[in-house]
Design a protein around this motif. Structure first.
Motif, mmCIF file in Angstrom:
data_model
loop_
_atom_site.group_PDB
_atom_site.id
_atom_site.type_symbol
_atom_site.label_atom_id
_atom_site.label_comp_id
_atom_site.label_asym_id
_atom_site.label_seq_id
_atom_site.Cartn_x
_atom_site.Cartn_y
_atom_site.Cartn_z
ATOM 1 N N GLU A 103 -1.660 -9.756 6.287
ATOM 2 C CA GLU A 103 -0.828 -10.028 5.118
ATOM 3 C C GLU A 103 0.080 -11.224 5.341
ATOM 4 N N ALA A 104 0.705 -11.297 6.510
ATOM 5 C CA ALA A 104 1.594 -12.431 6.799
ATOM 6 C C ALA A 104 0.800 -13.731 6.828
ATOM 7 N N GLY A 105 -0.431 -13.675 7.356
ATOM 8 C CA GLY A 105 -1.255 -14.872 7.394
ATOM 9 C C GLY A 105 -1.637 -15.356 6.012
ATOM 10 N N CYS A 106 -1.997 -14.418 5.113
ATOM 11 C CA CYS A 106 -2.340 -14.802 3.739
ATOM 12 C C CYS A 106 -1.143 -15.405 3.016
ATOM 13 N N ARG A 107 0.026 -14.839 3.258
ATOM 14 C CA ARG A 107 1.234 -15.419 2.670
ATOM 15 C C ARG A 107 1.451 -16.853 3.163
ATOM 16 N N GLU A 108 1.242 -17.051 4.442
ATOM 17 C CA GLU A 108 1.399 -18.398 5.002
ATOM 18 C C GLU A 108 0.409 -19.373 4.379
ATOM 19 N N ILE A 109 -0.837 -18.920 4.188
ATOM 20 C CA ILE A 109 -1.874 -19.789 3.623
ATOM 21 C C ILE A 109 -1.500 -20.250 2.220
ATOM 22 N N VAL A 110 -1.129 -19.310 1.334
ATOM 23 C CA VAL A 110 -0.844 -19.715 -0.048
ATOM 24 C C VAL A 110 0.395 -20.601 -0.117
ATOM 25 N N GLU A 111 1.360 -20.344 0.716
ATOM 26 C CA GLU A 111 2.565 -21.169 0.689
ATOM 27 C C GLU A 111 2.286 -22.570 1.227
ATOM 28 N N ARG A 112 1.412 -22.670 2.232
ATOM 29 C CA ARG A 112 1.038 -23.998 2.731
ATOM 30 C C ARG A 112 0.208 -24.761 1.706
ATOM 31 N N LEU A 113 -0.583 -24.040 0.915
ATOM 32 C CA LEU A 113 -1.425 -24.691 -0.094
ATOM 33 C C LEU A 113 -0.665 -25.051 -1.368
#
Length: 273
Positions: A162-172
């Motif tokens: 979950e933390a990784g997916c949050r990081e991905i969308v915020e970086r994108l």
């Protein structure tokens, strides 16, 4: 109020539920006029079929756009998906610049690959072009493979959980300038759905549902079409994502029960009501 209008720039496959044969009925059922701009016509889609017929429509795209412009057409949204060449990517960029009004929503599904593998028709130059096109979007809907390509990192190095997916969308999100809906995002093994970053609120939210233990072609097109329709109807991004997640799950459950082959896509038609 007149019926809202969406320009849908996708390929069309005569058999196998995907792209325009998904977008047109879903948007229509949601009370939206879908104006298709076909990038190609295929007898079937390319997943699980061989010997398919293919008609490239690249040369016709600027002609259609010019005619629509001469008619003074306006669109509440421009929604693009699979593109067949680097030249088509540039044409869609031009289309967005030409038809985008102050209230026009640009939804880009940056279709490039899945399961860690780039589609065989996509060259490095096309992937770079898709990243440029995605910079013009208000909302992008990548899966994990496409997220890795847009971030220019190896698929195996994506952050996880979950933390990784949050990081991905915020970086994108381009520092919060565009909304991002990461499809196929899972916060637990038995769950699937999406992670979304909303550029309007600056909030990141997971939208999850029970996983259907089977895969089908075209679910990304179903998801993005429902999402686009809901946003055009005025839904918030999280509410639009919830509608899309729930509809895809209902279609997948029905299709799995019916034993329909994966390559035929999900049986969404009986659920359009």
């Amino acid at each position: 109020m007149s019926t809202p209008r969406v320009a849908a720039i996708h390929d069309m496959s005569g058999f196998g539920r995907c792209s325009l044969t998904v977008a047109i009925p879903i948007l229509s059922a949601m009370g939206i006029q879908c104006c298709p701009l076909p990038t190609a016509f295929l007898s079937t889609h390319t997943g699980g079929f061989e010997g398919f017929a293919f008609l490239d429509m690249t040369d016709e795209l600027p002609k259609v756009a010019a005619h629509w412009k001469s008619l003074g057409l306006c669109f509440q949204a421009v929604y693009s998906g699979f593109l067949g060449s680097e030249r088509q990517i540039a044409i869609v960029e031009d289309f967005l610049r030409e038809f985008r009004g102050p209230d026009t929503l640009a939804v880009i599904d940056p279709v490039m690959g899945d399961h860690g593998t780039v589609y065989q028709t996509y060259t490095p130059a096309m992937c770079a072009g898709m990243a440029r096109l995605a910079e013009l979007a208000d909302v992008i809907t990548p899966n994990l493979t496409e997220a890795a390509l847009l971030l220019d990192i190896p698929y195996g190095e994506l952050p996880v959980g979950e933390a990784g997916c949050r990081e991905i969308v915020e970086r994108l999100s381009l520092d919060g300038r565009r909304s991002v809906v990461l499809t196929g995002a899972s916060t637990a093994p038995e769950l699937t759905g999406a992670m979304c970053f909303d550029a309007r609120t600056g909030q990141t939210e997971a939208v999850q549902t029970q996983r259907v233990p089977q895969e089908f072609h075209g679910t990304g097109d179903v998801f993005a079409s429902v999402l686009t329709g809901a946003l055009v109807q005025g839904a918030s991004l999280p509410d639009a994502v919830r509608q899309a997640v729930d509809f895809v799950r209902a279609c997948a459950e029905r299709t799995a029960r019916a034993g329909i082959p994966m390559r035929e896509g999900v049986e969404f038609e009986p659920l359009l009501r």
